[in-house]
Design a protein around this motif. Structure first.
Motif, short mmCIF file in Angstrom:
data_model
loop_
_atom_site.label_atom_id
_atom_site.label_comp_id
_atom_site.label_asym_id
_atom_site.label_seq_id
_atom_site.Cartn_x
_atom_site.Cartn_y
_atom_site.Cartn_z
N THR A 190 27.85 -7.12 -7.73
CA THR A 190 27.33 -6.61 -8.80
C THR A 190 26.34 -5.64 -8.60
O THR A 190 26.02 -4.67 -9.65
CB THR A 190 26.66 -7.70 -9.75
OG1 THR A 190 27.67 -8.85 -9.66
CG2 THR A 190 26.29 -7.37 -10.97
N GLU A 250 27.63 -2.08 -9.18
CA GLU A 250 27.49 -1.90 -10.74
C GLU A 250 26.00 -1.50 -11.06
O GLU A 250 25.79 -0.44 -11.98
CB GLU A 250 27.95 -3.20 -11.40
CG GLU A 250 27.97 -3.11 -12.99
CD GLU A 250 28.49 -4.57 -13.32
OE1 GLU A 250 27.59 -5.12 -14.16
OE2 GLU A 250 29.49 -5.09 -13.30
N ARG A 306 35.48 -6.80 -8.94
CA ARG A 306 35.18 -6.72 -10.43
C ARG A 306 36.31 -7.57 -11.18
O ARG A 306 35.92 -8.50 -11.91
CB ARG A 306 35.37 -5.36 -11.00
CG ARG A 306 34.18 -4.53 -10.57
CD ARG A 306 32.60 -5.09 -11.31
NE ARG A 306 32.12 -5.92 -10.44
CZ ARG A 306 31.48 -7.10 -10.78
NH1 ARG A 306 31.00 -7.31 -11.96
NH2 ARG A 306 31.11 -8.12 -9.85
#
Length: 185
Positions: free
Chosen positions: A35, A38, A141
């Motif tokens: 993450t 991201e 993802r």
């Protein structure tokens, strides 16, 4: 210093991981690394291009510190805490890797045939990095997290999707090891 340089037994490493997970759960956080990509894209302004990245990155600032710690810890470990560069490998493994074209097997952690600057700067090496990076990025993802997030956090909290993801990781690893990597190298 010898204690730090030796492999730690499961009864020390396991409880340390459990304590870390307990602290993550206690503070309402999830353990994982993927993450953070991201989060970095969000910080760099990717939200202007895609709604997917319109998030508050400050909610994940603790995870960025975790990644910084991984980088610093990896550097310290590889630079100062590896007593010797030889690896105790099975003779069959050494023969198979040598047959695949790897030299200096068992004498270095990162083979030059994969990790040298010449490989990175070649078209083949660049394409391998690019394609594998896309697959890893898409896969993490699509699976809703990376191997560490699913295997450590997800399994410890008894999540069925994490169990399925971990099974998929192992199947993908076996397919890559037995079929894809021999074709590439």
């Amino acid at each position: 210093m010898d204690f730090i340089l030796q492999p730690w037994p499961w009864y020390i490493g396991g409880p340390l991981i459990a304590i870390s997970l307990f602290l993550y759960f206690y503070f309402g956080k999830n353990f994982g690394v993927s993450t953070n990509l991201e989060t970095l894209c969000t910080m760099a302004g990717a939200g202007k291009v895609s709604d997917y990245f319109k998030k508050d990155w400050k909610e994940r600032d603790f995870a960025l510190l975790f990644v910084v710690g991984l980088i610093i810890g990896g550097f310290i470990s590889s630079t100062y805490l590896i007593p010797n560069k030889s690896i105790d490998l099975n003779t069959t493994t050494i023969k198979e890797l040598t047959d695949l074209g790897f030299s200096n097997v068992g004498n270095q952690y990162f083979p030059d045939e994969i990790f040298s600057k010449e490989v990175y700067s070649s078209i083949k090496g660049f394409l391998i990095l690019l394609v594998s990076g896309i697959f890893v990025g898409f896969g993490t993802r699509y699976a809703g997290g990376c191997t560490s997030g699913h295997a450590i956090t997800g399994l410890s909290s008894l999540q069925l999707p994490s169990l399925l993801a971990v099974i998929g990781f192992f199947i993908g690893g076996i397919i890559a090891t037995w079929f894809i990597i021999p074709l590439i190298f």
